[in-house]
Enzyme design. Sequence first.
Site, mmCIF file in Angstrom:
data_model
loop_
_atom_site.group_PDB
_atom_site.id
_atom_site.type_symbol
_atom_site.label_atom_id
_atom_site.label_comp_id
_atom_site.label_asym_id
_atom_site.label_seq_id
_atom_site.Cartn_x
_atom_site.Cartn_y
_atom_site.Cartn_z
ATOM 1 N N ASP A 1 0.810 -1.214 0.000
ATOM 2 C CA ASP A 1 0.000 0.000 0.000
ATOM 3 C C ASP A 1 0.846 1.268 0.000
ATOM 4 O O ASP A 1 2.061 1.225 0.234
ATOM 5 C CB ASP A 1 -0.958 -0.003 1.206
ATOM 6 C CG ASP A 1 -0.296 -0.494 2.502
ATOM 7 O OD1 ASP A 1 0.946 -0.523 2.567
ATOM 8 O OD2 ASP A 1 -1.026 -0.835 3.444
ATOM 9 N N ASN B 1 -7.715 -2.743 14.166
ATOM 10 C CA ASN B 1 -9.110 -3.043 13.808
ATOM 11 C C ASN B 1 -9.189 -4.263 12.878
ATOM 12 O O ASN B 1 -10.226 -4.533 12.293
ATOM 13 C CB ASN B 1 -9.756 -1.817 13.154
ATOM 14 C CG ASN B 1 -9.010 -1.391 11.883
ATOM 15 O OD1 ASN B 1 -8.082 -2.062 11.451
ATOM 16 N ND2 ASN B 1 -9.431 -0.277 11.302
ATOM 17 N N HIS C 1 -7.328 -4.646 10.136
ATOM 18 C CA HIS C 1 -7.012 -4.392 8.721
ATOM 19 C C HIS C 1 -5.719 -5.098 8.319
ATOM 20 O O HIS C 1 -4.831 -5.329 9.138
ATOM 21 C CB HIS C 1 -6.996 -2.888 8.400
ATOM 22 C CG HIS C 1 -5.828 -2.112 8.898
ATOM 23 N ND1 HIS C 1 -5.913 -0.822 9.357
ATOM 24 C CD2 HIS C 1 -4.499 -2.420 8.994
ATOM 25 C CE1 HIS C 1 -4.726 -0.384 9.697
ATOM 26 N NE2 HIS C 1 -3.845 -1.332 9.498
ATOM 27 N N GLU D 1 -9.818 -1.933 5.273
ATOM 28 C CA GLU D 1 -10.453 -1.612 6.545
ATOM 29 C C GLU D 1 -11.713 -2.456 6.735
ATOM 30 O O GLU D 1 -12.262 -2.991 5.772
ATOM 31 C CB GLU D 1 -10.832 -0.123 6.548
ATOM 32 C CG GLU D 1 -9.660 0.826 6.321
ATOM 33 C CD GLU D 1 -8.789 1.000 7.559
ATOM 34 O OE1 GLU D 1 -8.876 0.190 8.503
ATOM 35 O OE2 GLU D 1 -7.994 1.952 7.588
#
Length: 242
Positions: free
Chosen positions: A67, A136, A138, A143
Amino acid sequence: MRIVVADDYKAMSRIAADEIEELLLSEPQCVLGLATGSTPLGLYADLVSDFEQGKISFKDVTTFNLDEYCGLGDDNPQGYRYFMNANLFDKVDVKGASTHVPQGRAGDLEAECAKYDKMIEDAGGIDLQLLGLGHNGHIGFNEPCDEFPKGTHVVDLTMSTINANSRLFDSAEEVPRQAITMGIGTIMAARRVLVVASGKDKAAIVRKAFLGPVTPEVPASILQFHPDAMVVVDEEAASELV
Ligand code: F6R
C-alpha cells in the site's frame, strides 16, 4: 493456518526473517509482497544483517508493497516508498526497478490500481506476502467493511487507522485520508502469507482475527481460509489466545 508464538519481538522477527530467507535461498527469483509499519522493522533489520554477511541476496527478487498513501510522493519521509528504501531496498542488492510500491501521486488512481494488479500478474503472482495486523483487523489498508474487496483499490482510511498512524506525522490532521492498497483478493492469491504481530495492544485483535468468525468486519480473519498462512506473534500478542 499455523500460529507460532515467539518469546519476544526479537524472536518473532527472527522466525519471520528465516521464513523469507528460506524462500530467497530456494527460489532466488521469487516475488515478495512486503509491508511497512513498525512490526516488520526487526525482521527487515535481520534481512539486512544477513545480506551484509553474504548469507542472502535479493538481486533477482521482485517486490510489491501492499500500500501507499494517496498524495505522498516517493521522496516524502512519511510515504511507504521512502520507508522501504530506508529500511530495506537501499541496504540490500535488490534492483530498484524490481521494487514496486503503488504510486500515491498518480494522476489517475483507478488506472494506477489496475496497472498494479497487472504488474503482479505479469510477475507470476506473489510467492510470499508479508503482513502486519491493524488494531481493527485491517491488512494492507483493507479496513473493516461489508464485503472483502478484491483487487488493488483506493480506500478511505478509518479514524482508527488515521489515529494509529498519526504517530508518524506531526498531527492526525496531516495523515492522508486515502490510500491505495492491494485488495483482499490480491493478498489471498499469494501462494504463502506470513503475518507478524507484536505487543499487548495486538492481543485482542490477534484472537478475534485468527480464532473468531471469518467476516469482512475483521479483514484479517479471511486468512483463516488461506491454504498456506503462517502467523508469528510474540507472547504479548498471543496472550489472549487460549
Ligand atoms: C503496512 C500496512 C498496515 C500495517 C498495520 C500494522 O504496509 O499495510 O496494514 O501492517 O497497520 O502496523 P504496525 O506494524 O505499525 O502495527
